[in-house]
Structures are given as C-alpha cells and as structure tokens.
Write a protein that holds these residues in place. Structure first.
Motif, PDB file in Angstrom:
ATOM      1  N   ALA A   1       0.983  -1.368  -0.009  1.00 43.37           N
ATOM      2  CA  ALA A   1      -0.065  -0.221  -0.168  1.00 43.37           C
ATOM      3  C   ALA A   1       0.937   1.427   0.215  1.00 43.37           C
ATOM      4  CB  ALA A   1      -0.725  -0.149   1.266  1.00 43.37           C
ATOM      5  N   ALA A   2       2.519   1.477   0.942  1.00 43.34           N
ATOM      6  CA  ALA A   2       2.382   2.297   0.837  1.00 43.34           C
ATOM      7  C   ALA A   2       3.294   2.702  -0.480  1.00 43.34           C
ATOM      8  CB  ALA A   2       3.820   2.090   1.609  1.00 43.34           C
ATOM      9  N   GLU A   3       3.484   1.997  -0.985  1.00 41.93           N
ATOM     10  CA  GLU A   3       4.826   1.744  -2.466  1.00 41.93           C
ATOM     11  C   GLU A   3       3.257   2.716  -3.715  1.00 41.93           C
ATOM     12  OE1 GLU A   3       6.024  -1.274  -5.666  1.00 41.93           O
ATOM     13  OE2 GLU A   3       7.384  -1.967  -3.676  1.00 41.93           O
ATOM     14  N   SER A   4       2.554   1.856  -3.493  1.00 44.70           N
ATOM     15  CA  SER A   4       1.214   3.132  -4.312  1.00 44.70           C
ATOM     16  C   SER A   4       1.223   3.756  -4.475  1.00 44.70           C
ATOM     17  CB  SER A   4       0.169   2.009  -4.346  1.00 44.70           C
ATOM     18  OG  SER A   4      -1.242   2.156  -4.857  1.00 44.70           O
ATOM     19  N   LEU A   5       1.140   3.983  -3.150  1.00 39.32           N
ATOM     20  CA  LEU A   5       0.961   5.781  -2.381  1.00 39.32           C
ATOM     21  C   LEU A   5       2.291   6.366  -2.565  1.00 39.32           C
ATOM     22  CD1 LEU A   5      -0.838   4.491   0.814  1.00 39.32           C
ATOM     23  CD2 LEU A   5      -1.734   5.656  -1.075  1.00 39.32           C
ATOM     24  N   ILE A   6       3.824   6.104  -2.486  1.00 36.15           N
ATOM     25  CA  ILE A   6       4.334   7.127  -2.636  1.00 36.15           C
ATOM     26  C   ILE A   6       4.331   7.201  -4.421  1.00 36.15           C
ATOM     27  CG2 ILE A   6       7.075   6.741  -3.426  1.00 36.15           C
ATOM     28  CD1 ILE A   6       7.061   4.876  -0.481  1.00 36.15           C
ATOM     29  N   GLN A   7       3.759   6.078  -5.456  1.00 35.18           N
ATOM     30  CA  GLN A   7       4.386   6.067  -6.982  1.00 35.18           C
ATOM     31  C   GLN A   7       2.748   7.116  -6.933  1.00 35.18           C
ATOM     32  OE1 GLN A   7       3.674   2.406  -7.384  1.00 35.18           O
ATOM     33  NE2 GLN A   7       5.628   2.450  -8.432  1.00 35.18           N
ATOM     34  N   GLU A   8       2.148   6.985  -6.311  1.00 39.45           N
ATOM     35  CA  GLU A   8       1.121   8.016  -7.155  1.00 39.45           C
ATOM     36  C   GLU A   8       1.134   9.371  -6.066  1.00 39.45           C
ATOM     37  OE1 GLU A   8      -3.154   6.758  -5.690  1.00 39.45           O
ATOM     38  OE2 GLU A   8      -2.720   4.958  -6.841  1.00 39.45           O
ATOM     39  N   ARG A   9       1.887   9.953  -4.957  1.00 35.47           N
ATOM     40  CA  ARG A   9       1.693  11.224  -3.966  1.00 35.47           C
ATOM     41  C   ARG A   9       3.239  11.286  -3.218  1.00 35.47           C
ATOM     42  NH1 ARG A   9      -3.461  10.197   0.021  1.00 35.47           N
ATOM     43  NH2 ARG A   9      -4.963   8.500  -1.645  1.00 35.47           N
ATOM     44  N   GLY A  10       4.213  10.971  -3.996  1.00 38.24           N
ATOM     45  CA  GLY A  10       5.160  11.002  -2.338  1.00 38.24           C
ATOM     46  C   GLY A  10       5.273  10.619  -1.299  1.00 38.24           C
ATOM     47  N   TYR A  11       6.265  10.799  -0.834  1.00 39.49           N
ATOM     48  CA  TYR A  11       6.015  10.706   0.459  1.00 39.49           C
ATOM     49  C   TYR A  11       5.579  11.657   1.185  1.00 39.49           C
ATOM     50  CZ  TYR A  11       8.517   9.809   5.111  1.00 39.49           C
ATOM     51  OH  TYR A  11       8.961   9.877   6.535  1.00 39.49           O
ATOM     52  N   ASN A  12       5.602  13.015   1.258  1.00 37.77           N
ATOM     53  CA  ASN A  12       4.596  14.002   1.995  1.00 37.77           C
ATOM     54  C   ASN A  12       3.480  13.318   1.655  1.00 37.77           C
ATOM     55  OD1 ASN A  12       7.052  14.685   3.633  1.00 37.77           O
ATOM     56  ND2 ASN A  12       8.171  15.318   1.792  1.00 37.77           N
ATOM     57  N   GLY A  13       2.994  12.939   0.803  1.00 36.70           N
ATOM     58  CA  GLY A  13       1.418  12.565   0.460  1.00 36.70           C
ATOM     59  C   GLY A  13       0.975  12.355   0.886  1.00 36.70           C
ATOM     60  N   PHE A  14       1.110  11.091   1.614  1.00 36.84           N
ATOM     61  CA  PHE A  14       0.157  10.030   2.550  1.00 36.84           C
ATOM     62  C   PHE A  14       0.483  10.248   4.342  1.00 36.84           C
ATOM     63  CE2 PHE A  14       4.010   7.620   1.582  1.00 36.84           C
ATOM     64  CZ  PHE A  14       4.098   6.430   2.952  1.00 36.84           C
ATOM     65  N   SER A  15      -0.142  10.001   4.687  1.00 38.88           N
ATOM     66  CA  SER A  15      -0.097   9.499   5.943  1.00 38.88           C
ATOM     67  C   SER A  15      -0.539   7.731   6.207  1.00 38.88           C
ATOM     68  CB  SER A  15      -0.969  10.176   6.732  1.00 38.88           C
ATOM     69  OG  SER A  15      -2.155   9.298   6.543  1.00 38.88           O
ATOM     70  N   TYR A  16       0.299   7.262   7.642  1.00 36.88           N
ATOM     71  CA  TYR A  16      -0.655   5.916   7.625  1.00 36.88           C
ATOM     72  C   TYR A  16      -2.192   6.054   7.696  1.00 36.88           C
ATOM     73  CZ  TYR A  16       3.539   3.923   9.556  1.00 36.88           C
ATOM     74  OH  TYR A  16       5.197   3.314   9.979  1.00 36.88           O
ATOM     75  N   ASP A  17      -2.398   6.893   7.934  1.00 35.83           N
ATOM     76  CA  ASP A  17      -4.515   6.785   8.068  1.00 35.83           C
ATOM     77  C   ASP A  17      -4.947   6.179   6.434  1.00 35.83           C
ATOM     78  OD1 ASP A  17      -5.180   7.197  10.590  1.00 35.83           O
ATOM     79  OD2 ASP A  17      -5.003   9.559  10.325  1.00 35.83           O
ATOM     80  N   ASP A  18      -3.897   6.704   5.940  1.00 35.62           N
ATOM     81  CA  ASP A  18      -3.962   6.549   4.434  1.00 35.62           C
ATOM     82  C   ASP A  18      -3.548   5.041   3.945  1.00 35.62           C
ATOM     83  OD1 ASP A  18      -4.711   9.607   3.057  1.00 35.62           O
ATOM     84  OD2 ASP A  18      -2.828   9.750   2.857  1.00 35.62           O
ATOM     85  N   VAL A  19      -3.105   4.611   4.737  1.00 35.80           N
ATOM     86  CA  VAL A  19      -2.160   2.511   4.683  1.00 35.80           C
ATOM     87  C   VAL A  19      -3.059   2.253   4.788  1.00 35.80           C
ATOM     88  CG1 VAL A  19       0.127   1.508   4.757  1.00 35.80           C
ATOM     89  CG2 VAL A  19       0.609   4.092   3.981  1.00 35.80           C
ATOM     90  N   ALA A  20      -3.822   2.614   5.955  1.00 39.14           N
ATOM     91  CA  ALA A  20      -4.672   2.149   7.122  1.00 39.14           C
ATOM     92  C   ALA A  20      -6.010   1.404   5.971  1.00 39.14           C
ATOM     93  CB  ALA A  20      -4.908   2.150   9.079  1.00 39.14           C
ATOM     94  N   LYS A  21      -6.620   2.632   5.644  1.00 36.93           N
ATOM     95  CA  LYS A  21      -7.536   2.496   4.803  1.00 36.93           C
ATOM     96  C   LYS A  21      -7.084   1.455   3.306  1.00 36.93           C
ATOM     97  CE  LYS A  21      -9.353   7.194   5.846  1.00 36.93           C
ATOM     98  NZ  LYS A  21      -9.256   8.883   5.776  1.00 36.93           N
ATOM     99  N   LEU A  22      -6.948   1.033   2.937  1.00 42.77           N
ATOM    100  CA  LEU A  22      -5.878   0.103   2.039  1.00 42.77           C
ATOM    101  C   LEU A  22      -5.718  -0.901   2.320  1.00 42.77           C
ATOM    102  CD1 LEU A  22      -3.289   2.171  -0.914  1.00 42.77           C
ATOM    103  CD2 LEU A  22      -5.904   2.220  -1.213  1.00 42.77           C
ATOM    104  N   VAL A  23      -5.216  -1.061   3.750  1.00 41.57           N
ATOM    105  CA  VAL A  23      -5.414  -2.388   3.943  1.00 41.57           C
ATOM    106  C   VAL A  23      -5.900  -3.136   4.805  1.00 41.57           C
ATOM    107  CG1 VAL A  23      -3.426  -3.609   5.269  1.00 41.57           C
ATOM    108  CG2 VAL A  23      -2.626  -2.299   4.294  1.00 41.57           C
ATOM    109  N   GLY A  24      -7.484  -2.259   5.154  1.00 43.16           N
ATOM    110  CA  GLY A  24      -7.966  -2.870   6.269  1.00 43.16           C
ATOM    111  C   GLY A  24      -7.714  -2.855   7.709  1.00 43.16           C
ATOM    112  N   ILE A  25      -6.535  -2.003   7.599  1.00 42.52           N
ATOM    113  CA  ILE A  25      -6.452  -2.311   9.153  1.00 42.52           C
ATOM    114  C   ILE A  25      -6.362  -1.258  10.051  1.00 42.52           C
ATOM    115  CG2 ILE A  25      -5.063  -5.010   9.064  1.00 42.52           C
ATOM    116  CD1 ILE A  25      -2.239  -3.018   8.813  1.00 42.52           C
TER     117      ILE A  25
END
Length: 195
Positions: free
Chosen positions: A17-41
């Motif tokens: 999930a973090a890899e996909s978010l980095i490719q779309e938004r970069g490091y500063n463009g995502f949070s752990y909340d974004d990752v949690a939503k994608l993974v479902g945890i």
C-alpha cells in the motif's frame, strides 16, 4: 530497520500500500491513515510493524531496489546486444508508468530527498547506484562490441539514460500524455546506436 524479506504477510500488505501511495503522491503526500484504509487495518497495527513512516518508506525502497535488480538479471539472461538490453531496461519504467501513470518509487523519493529521513535517502541512493553501475557496464560492453557510439563515456550514457527515463515519467504525467519512457528512450537509443 527490518529487511523486507523478514516481514510478515500483513506487513507486506502495508508495504504494498505504501509503495502505491509513494508512486502516486510521494512520501509527503500520504499518512498512516491512508495506508490503514487501503490495507483494512487500524493505524496502531501499522505502527506495530513499522514504528516510523521513515522505516516503512525505507523498506519500500529496499524491496523496490531488490525487485529491480532481479529484473536487470532477467534482462541480461534474455538479451545479448547492448541496445536490446537498454530497450528492455526502458520497458521496466514503461511498465510502471502504464499503471495509472505511476512514477518510479525511488524517483519520487529522490525528488523529496531534502525532507526525507537519512535511512530513506540511503535506500534511494542505493537504488540509483545499482542502476548507474548496471547501465555503465552495459554501455561499456556496447561500446567495446561496436554497437554504441563513444561520443559519451559509459558513465555519461548511464546517468543520461537514467535521467531521461525518470524525467520522461514526470513529463508524461505532467502533460497527461500517453507516451512514456519507452517512446523517449527509443529516440535516445537511435542517436546512440551504430547501425
């Protein structure tokens, strides 16, 4: 920091999930909340696997570099001529770009290097070192075999080609064009290849 090969199945989903978010938004463009939503945890579960966002991004870059190195070995196993290897190399970038105009993980992270933790920058630098070293070797072989012009040094070819491909992804995304790295690479290789 954990090595990517030692992480659990859940942690691997977090890395995906973090890899996909980095490719779309970069490091500063995502949070752990974004990752949690994608993974479902829940967010605390992510912290259980990766105490910091920097550690997570470093593992993403580490795994990305490892996969890239495996792809480079496959290219060497399937292609003999330098120009064919360089074309196949560009196809790696094209494959990434063709997925919703995603950018190279380490290209995205490299653009943000001044705001990244040292452990992330270390992994990004390692990715670029691996690529420049491999491309330099291919350029040397191509020049020795009389397949590539010697107007640039092998190191110059390597750095220019890598920069062209990373830049083509950014320009392609910015201009909303369908053409990506392979199209730009073909022009460079035509100018470099001895007929």
């Amino acid at each position: 920091m954990k090595h990517f090969s030692e992480i659990s199945a859940t942690a691997e989903r977090v890395v995906d999930a973090a890899e996909s978010l980095i490719q779309e938004r970069g490091y500063n463009g995502f949070s752990y909340d974004d990752v949690a939503k994608l993974v479902g945890i829940k967010k605390p579960s992510i912290h259980h696997h990766f105490a910091t966002k920097g550690e997570l991004a470093a593992v993403v870059a580490q795994r990305y570099t490892h996969r890239f190195k495996e792809s480079l070995l496959q290219i060497e196993g399937h292609h003999v001529k330098a120009q064919d290897r360089l074309t196949a190399y560009a196809d790696l970038f094209e494959k990434t770009f063709s997925t919703n105009k995603h950018l190279c993980v380490c290209g995205m992270l490299g653009a943000e290097s001044s705001s990244l933790p040292d452990l992330v920058n270390h992994e990004v630098e390692r990715f670029f070192d691996v690529n420049v070293d491999w491309l330099t070797h291919i350029a040397q072989d191509g020049q020795r075999a009389g397949q590539l012009l010697s107007v640039l040094s092998p190191e110059g070819i390597a750095e220019t080609y890598l920069s062209i491909l990373e830049g083509a992804m950014i320009v392609g995304r910015g201009m909303q064009k369908g053409t990506g790295p392979s199209h730009v690479a073909s022009h460079f290789l035509k100018a470099l290849t001895i007929a």
